[in-house]
Design a protein around this motif. Structure first.
Motif, mmCIF file in Angstrom:
data_model
loop_
_atom_site.group_PDB
_atom_site.id
_atom_site.type_symbol
_atom_site.label_atom_id
_atom_site.label_comp_id
_atom_site.label_asym_id
_atom_site.label_seq_id
_atom_site.Cartn_x
_atom_site.Cartn_y
_atom_site.Cartn_z
ATOM 1 N N PHE A 26 -7.697 -16.428 -3.626
ATOM 2 C CA PHE A 26 -8.134 -15.166 -4.205
ATOM 3 C C PHE A 26 -8.752 -15.339 -5.598
ATOM 4 C CE2 PHE A 26 -7.073 -11.536 -6.915
ATOM 5 C CZ PHE A 26 -7.772 -10.540 -6.257
ATOM 6 N N ILE A 30 -13.149 -15.037 -6.981
ATOM 7 C CA ILE A 30 -13.761 -14.127 -7.937
ATOM 8 C C ILE A 30 -14.940 -14.844 -8.594
ATOM 9 C CG2 ILE A 30 -13.364 -12.856 -10.083
ATOM 10 C CD1 ILE A 30 -10.347 -12.967 -9.199
ATOM 11 N N PHE A 145 -4.897 11.702 -0.734
ATOM 12 C CA PHE A 145 -5.056 12.054 -2.151
ATOM 13 C C PHE A 145 -5.329 13.541 -2.310
ATOM 14 C CE2 PHE A 145 -9.645 11.860 -1.516
ATOM 15 C CZ PHE A 145 -9.774 10.851 -0.566
ATOM 16 N N GLY A 240 2.443 -0.926 7.377
ATOM 17 C CA GLY A 240 1.234 -1.386 6.706
ATOM 18 C C GLY A 240 0.499 -0.214 6.102
ATOM 19 N N ILE A 266 -6.164 -3.844 -11.401
ATOM 20 C CA ILE A 266 -7.574 -4.032 -11.061
ATOM 21 C C ILE A 266 -8.445 -3.548 -12.201
ATOM 22 C CG2 ILE A 266 -9.421 -3.280 -9.516
ATOM 23 C CD1 ILE A 266 -7.457 -3.483 -7.231
ATOM 24 N N ILE A 278 -0.647 -8.628 -3.856
ATOM 25 C CA ILE A 278 -1.176 -8.750 -2.493
ATOM 26 C C ILE A 278 -0.233 -9.621 -1.666
ATOM 27 C CG2 ILE A 278 -3.093 -9.661 -1.113
ATOM 28 C CD1 ILE A 278 -4.958 -8.701 -3.287
ATOM 29 N N SER A 282 1.987 -8.236 1.620
ATOM 30 C CA SER A 282 1.871 -8.791 2.965
ATOM 31 C C SER A 282 3.198 -9.413 3.414
ATOM 32 C CB SER A 282 0.731 -9.787 3.054
ATOM 33 O OG SER A 282 0.835 -10.726 2.046
ATOM 34 N N PHE A 285 5.299 -6.575 4.627
ATOM 35 C CA PHE A 285 4.797 -6.126 5.918
ATOM 36 C C PHE A 285 5.289 -7.058 7.032
ATOM 37 C CE2 PHE A 285 0.737 -5.333 8.536
ATOM 38 C CZ PHE A 285 1.315 -4.253 9.173
ATOM 39 N N LEU B 141 -5.118 -12.131 9.054
ATOM 40 C CA LEU B 141 -5.757 -10.923 8.527
ATOM 41 C C LEU B 141 -4.895 -9.692 8.793
ATOM 42 C CD1 LEU B 141 -9.551 -11.322 9.378
ATOM 43 C CD2 LEU B 141 -8.474 -11.355 7.138
ATOM 44 N N PHE B 144 -2.036 -8.696 6.322
ATOM 45 C CA PHE B 144 -2.304 -7.894 5.133
ATOM 46 C C PHE B 144 -2.501 -6.448 5.581
ATOM 47 C CE2 PHE B 144 -3.975 -12.116 4.191
ATOM 48 C CZ PHE B 144 -3.380 -12.378 2.974
ATOM 49 N N PRO B 145 -1.710 -5.515 5.029
ATOM 50 C CA PRO B 145 -1.952 -4.121 5.391
ATOM 51 C C PRO B 145 -3.411 -3.751 5.077
ATOM 52 C CG PRO B 145 0.039 -4.327 4.082
ATOM 53 C CD PRO B 145 -0.612 -5.669 4.074
ATOM 54 N N MET B 147 -5.380 -1.293 3.917
ATOM 55 C CA MET B 147 -5.880 -0.816 2.627
ATOM 56 C C MET B 147 -5.705 -1.888 1.554
ATOM 57 S SD MET B 147 -7.369 1.987 1.885
ATOM 58 C CE MET B 147 -6.893 2.649 0.291
ATOM 59 N N ILE B 148 -4.602 -2.635 1.643
ATOM 60 C CA ILE B 148 -4.327 -3.667 0.644
ATOM 61 C C ILE B 148 -5.394 -4.757 0.747
ATOM 62 C CG2 ILE B 148 -2.645 -5.391 -0.138
ATOM 63 C CD1 ILE B 148 -1.681 -2.576 -0.579
ATOM 64 N N ILE B 151 -8.515 -3.370 -0.767
ATOM 65 C CA ILE B 151 -8.426 -3.326 -2.233
ATOM 66 C C ILE B 151 -8.590 -4.728 -2.805
ATOM 67 C CG2 ILE B 151 -6.831 -2.905 -4.164
ATOM 68 C CD1 ILE B 151 -5.764 -0.509 -2.602
ATOM 69 N N GLY B 152 -7.963 -5.722 -2.136
ATOM 70 C CA GLY B 152 -8.088 -7.109 -2.585
ATOM 71 C C GLY B 152 -9.540 -7.564 -2.552
ATOM 72 N N ALA B 155 -11.409 -6.021 -5.257
ATOM 73 C CA ALA B 155 -11.034 -6.635 -6.534
ATOM 74 C C ALA B 155 -11.831 -7.920 -6.757
ATOM 75 C CB ALA B 155 -9.539 -6.927 -6.574
ATOM 76 N N ILE B 156 -12.144 -8.634 -5.674
ATOM 77 C CA ILE B 156 -12.935 -9.852 -5.804
ATOM 78 C C ILE B 156 -14.408 -9.517 -6.030
ATOM 79 C CG2 ILE B 156 -13.783 -11.902 -4.591
ATOM 80 C CD1 ILE B 156 -11.121 -11.941 -3.083
ATOM 81 N N SER B 236 -10.861 7.043 0.103
ATOM 82 C CA SER B 236 -9.690 6.702 -0.722
ATOM 83 C C SER B 236 -10.061 5.677 -1.784
ATOM 84 C CB SER B 236 -8.561 6.121 0.127
ATOM 85 O OG SER B 236 -8.234 6.972 1.177
ATOM 86 N N PHE B 239 -11.951 7.343 -4.416
ATOM 87 C CA PHE B 239 -11.040 8.153 -5.223
ATOM 88 C C PHE B 239 -10.310 7.275 -6.244
ATOM 89 C CE2 PHE B 239 -6.700 9.684 -5.957
ATOM 90 C CZ PHE B 239 -6.973 10.912 -6.518
ATOM 91 N N LEU B 240 -9.945 6.066 -5.826
ATOM 92 C CA LEU B 240 -9.231 5.155 -6.726
ATOM 93 C C LEU B 240 -10.153 4.538 -7.770
ATOM 94 C CD1 LEU B 240 -6.988 3.306 -4.112
ATOM 95 C CD2 LEU B 240 -6.239 4.960 -5.812
ATOM 96 N N LEU B 242 -12.692 2.552 -6.959
ATOM 97 C CA LEU B 242 -13.135 1.226 -6.534
ATOM 98 C C LEU B 242 -14.415 1.295 -5.704
ATOM 99 C CD1 LEU B 242 -9.656 -0.155 -5.433
ATOM 100 C CD2 LEU B 242 -10.839 -0.532 -7.588
#
Lengths: 306, 300
Positions: A26, A30, A145, A240, A266, A278, A282, A285, B141, B144-145, B147-148, B151-152, B155-156, B236, B239-240, B242
Motif C-alpha cells: 500500500f 502511493i 449518510f 463487511g 486520509i 485497512i 480486513s 472481517f 480481494l 477487504f470489505p 467500501m474499505i 477507500i484504500g 487513498a492511493i 458515499s 460525501f466523505l 474522496l
C-alpha cells in the motif's frame, strides 16, 4: 468438528499472507517517495535520506516486507505520521466505540430483519409481504449518510430527543445504530424471506401440517431453524458492509471510532494509520467470517464432511 | 411424480395443435411486464437516462451561476427546489448531477464486470492452476470489505471522480469472477460444448461462441443489481470528500456541502438525498424483477 475448524483456520493462512502483502505494498503504491512523505514537504534531501535509512526504505522490497511482518507479529504497527504516537495506541482508543456501534446495529438489524422476513414469507403475496419487501428494498436503497442526517434533523434538532453526535451516554448510540443497521436489516429481511419460503416447500413441513401442529410452531420451531443456515452465512458477509458503513456513519455522527479515524487519516495523509486500519478491518472481517463458518458447521453437519 | 419428459409431453398435449412461436425477446418482455413493479422501474430508468442525456441542456439555470441575493432560499416558483449556500439553483444542479451518478454507476460496474467476466471464464474453463491463482486473488480481494477497499484505493490514487470509478470497479471484479466462474463450470459440462469440442473446436471458439453466451443472462442480472450499489458507494465516497469535488453537482458532494446548513435549510441536503434514493431504488427494483425473469437462482 475440531478437524473442520482446524481446516478452516489453516485455509486462512494463504489469505492472511496475501492480505499482508497487499497492505504492505500500500505505502509503496502511493505515487512519490515514501521517505519524502514521512519527512514532510519542506525536508532537505539529507533529512529525507536519514528518514529513508531509519525506516529501512533503502533496503530491497522483500527484506522490507519481512521487517514489516516481524514488526506486525510483535504488535508494532508503526508510528503515526501526524501525531508521532504509536498507531496501535490510536487504534486501541477507537476500537470499543466502533465495536459497540457495530454490535448494536447488527443486533437490531437481525431482530427487525428476521421479523420482517418471517412475516413476509408466511403472508406471501399479501399486504404484509408487499409492505415488508417494499420497506426492505427501500432500506437497501437509502444512502446511509442521508438517512443519518435526516434522523439528526428530526430527532435531535427538531424534537430535541437525542444527541446530534459524539459519544456521551447510551442515548448517543441510538441514532448511529439505527442508521448503520438499516441496510443490513433490509438484506437480512430479504434473505430470510427467500430462505424460509424455500424451507416451507419441504415435505417435512407438510408432515407437520398433516399431523396437526399449530402453524406458529411449524414456522418458528421447525422451518426457521433450517432457514437460519443461509441467513447466518449472509449475516457474516454483512459484516463487511457494517465495517465499510461505519466509516460513513461515524463521519456523519462525529463518532470517536475507527471509521472516522480512517477518514481523518486520509485527509492528513497519515499513511501508517491508513495502512494499519485497512489491515485491521480486513482481519476483523476474516475473523468474523471464520466464526460464522464454524457456527455454520454446527448448524449443518453436512458441510463438515465435504 | 411426473418426470420432466412427461411434463413436457403434458404441456405439448395441452397446447394444440402447435404453440405459436414467439421470439425469445417477446417472451422476455411478456414476463417482465407481468412483474409490474420491475416494469415501472424500468420506465423510471429510461426516464433517468433521458434526463442524463438532455438534462444539462434544458435546465433553467446554469449550474455554476452564483446569486448572492438568493442564498439558501426554500423552494419557490423561481427556484423549484430552492438554492444552495452560493445561491445556485438546486433543481438545475440535481438534474445535471444525474449524468454524473448514472455514468459513474454504469461505467464502474461495466469495467468490473468486464474484468471479472474475463477472469471467471478463464478460471472456470481452464481449471487447475489458472483457476487456483485467479480464485485465490479473488479470495484476497474479498477479504477487504468493499467500501474499505475502495477507500484504500482512493487513498492511493488521490480523491476524484475518475479514481472512484476505478475503486468501485475493482471491488466489483471478484464477485463477477466468482459468479461467471460457476456458470462457466456448468456450461463447460453441457453436452453441446462436449460435442463442439469433439469436432475439434479451438478453446478460444469454445469460450467466446459457446460458453460466454450461456453465462450472459447471469451477467446481465448481476450487472443491473450492482449498479444501485455502485451509485450508492460512489455517492458515499463523494460525501466523505474522496470523490467528486465541489463545485461538481455530484449528489453526494452536494449533500456534504449542505450539511452545515442542516438546521436552517434542510432542503439543501433533502433533495440530493432523495435523488440518490430514487435512482438506486429503481435500479434495485429493476434488478430484482430481471432476476426473477431471467435467472431466479441468484439471490441478493
Amino acid at each position: 468438528m475440531l478437524r473442520y475448524t482446524i481446516r478452516r483456520v489453516l485455509g486462512l493462512i494463504p489469505i492472511l499472507i496475501g492480505i499482508s502483502i497487499f497492505v504492505f505494498l500500500f505505502v509503496h503504491l502511493i505515487p512519490g517517495d515514501p521517505a519524502r512523505l514521512v519527512a514532510g514537504q519542506d525536508a532537505t534531501v539529507k533529512d529525507v535520506q536519514l528518514v529513508r535509512e531509519r525506516l529501512g526504505l533503502d533496503k530491497p522490497i522483500p527484506l522490507q516486507y519481512l521487517t514489516y511482518m516481524d514488526n506486525l507479529l510483535h504488535g508494532n504497527l508503526g508510528i503515526s505520521l501526524k501525531t508521532q504516537q504509536p498507531v496501535i495506541h490510536l487504534i486501541a482508543e477507537r476500537f470499543m466505540p466502533t465495536f459497540w456501534l457495530s454490535f448494536f446495529s447488527l443486533a437490531w438489524a437481525l431482530a427487525a430483519g428476521l421479523l420482517i422476513g418471517v412475516v413476509s414469507a408466511t403472508k406471501r403475496n399479501k399486504w404484509q409481504d408487499y409492505s415488508g419487501m417494499f420497506l426492505a428494498v427501500s432500506g437497501l436503497s437509502l444512502p446511509s449518510f442521508w438517512l443519518g442526517l435526516m434522523a439528526i434533523q428530526l430527532f435531535a434538532v427538531d424534537l430535541g430527543l437525542l444527541p446530534t453526535g459524539g459519544l456521551d451516554s447510551w442515548t448517543s448510540y441510538i441514532l448511529p445504530s439505527f442508521t448503520l443497521g438499516t441496510g443490513i436489516a433490509a438484506v437480512i429481511a430479504r434473505f430470510t424471506r427467500s430462505a424460509l419460503m424455500d424451507v416451507l416447500k419441504e415435505d417435512y413441513i407438510r408432515t407437520g401440517h398433516a399431523k396437526g401442529l399449530p402453524r406458529s410452531r411449524i414456522v418458528w420451531g421447525h422451518a426457521l431453524k433450517n432457514a437460519m443456515i443461509p441467513v447466518v452465512t449472509m449475516t457474516g458477509m454483512q459484516f463487511g458492509f457494517l465495517l465499510g458503513g461505519s466509516v460513513v456513519v461515524e463521519t456523519v455522527f462525529s463518532w470517536p471510532g475507527l471509521g472516522r479515524l480512517l477518514i481523518d487519516s486520509i485527509s492528513y495523509r497519515d499513511y501508517t494509520v491508513i495502512q494499519a486500519e485497512i489491515l485491521l478491518f480486513s482481519l476483523e472481517f476474516l475473523l468474523i467470517n471464520l466464526i460464522v463458518d464454524i457456527i455454520y458447521g454446527f448448524l449443518n453437519p453436512q458441510i463438515r464432511y465435504d | 411424480m411426473a418426470t420432466e419428459k412427461q411434463i413436457e409431453t403434458m404441456e405439448w398435449a395441452g397446447t394444440s395443435p402447435l404453440p405459436a412461436r414467439k421470439s425469445p425477446f417477446s417472451r422476455f418482455m411478456k414476463k417482465l411486464i407481468r412483474q409490474r413493479l420491475a416494469f415501472v422501474s424500468g420506465i423510471g430508468i429510461i426516464g433517468l437516462i433521458i434526463i442524463a442525456i438532455i438534462g444539462p441542456s434544458i435546465i433553467p439555470y446554469k449550474i455554476t451561476t452564483v446569486d448572492y441575493q438568493y442564498v439558501l432560499q426554500g423552494p419557490s416558483a423561481r427556484h423549484w427546489l430552492g438554492t444552495d449556500p452560493y445561491g445556485r439553483d438546486l433543481f438545475s444542479r440535481i438534474i445535471a448531477g444525474t449524468r454524473i451518478s448514472l455514468s459513474v454507476g454504469f461505467f464502474s460496474v461495466l469495467a468490473g464486470a468486464a474484468a471479472g467476466t474475463f477472469l471467471g471464464l478463464l478460471a472456470g474453463f481452464y481449471g487447475k492452476w489458472v483457476d487456483s491463482i485467479i480464485m485465490r486473488i479473488c479470495d484476497i480481494l474479498f477479504a477487504f470489505p468493499g467500501m474499505i477497499l475502495a477507500i484504500g484505493i482512493v487513498a492511493i490514487l488521490g480523491p476524484g471522480i475518475m479514481n472512484v470509478v476505478i475503486a468501485v470497479s475493482i471491488f466489483n471484479i471478484p464477485s463477477f469472477a466468482r459468479i461467471v466462474r460457476s456458470s462457466t463450470l456448468s456450461a463447460r459440462a453441457a453436452l453441446f460444448v462436449e460435442a463442439e469440442r469433439s469436432i475439434g473446436a479451438k478453446n478460444r471458439r469454445l469460450i467466446w461462441r459457446h460458453i460466454f453466451p450461456e453465462t450472459i443472462s447471469t451477467i446481465i442480472v448481476y450487472f443491473t443489481m450492482r449498479i444501485g450499489t455502485a451509485i450508492l458507494a460512489a455517492a458515499s465516497l463523494s460525501f466523505l470528500g474522496l470523490g467528486a469535488q465541489p463545485p461538481s453537482p455530484e449528489w453526494g458532494a452536494m449533500l456534504s456541502s449542505g450539511r452545515d446548513y442542516l438546521d436552517t435549510s434542510p432542503f439543501v441536503t433533502l433533495f440530493p438525498g432523495l435523488a440518490i434514493f430514487f435512482t438506486v431504488l429503481v435500479f434495485n427494483l429493476f434488478g430484482d424483477g430481471l432476476r426473477d425473469v431471467l435467472d431466479p437462482k441468484i439471490k441478493d
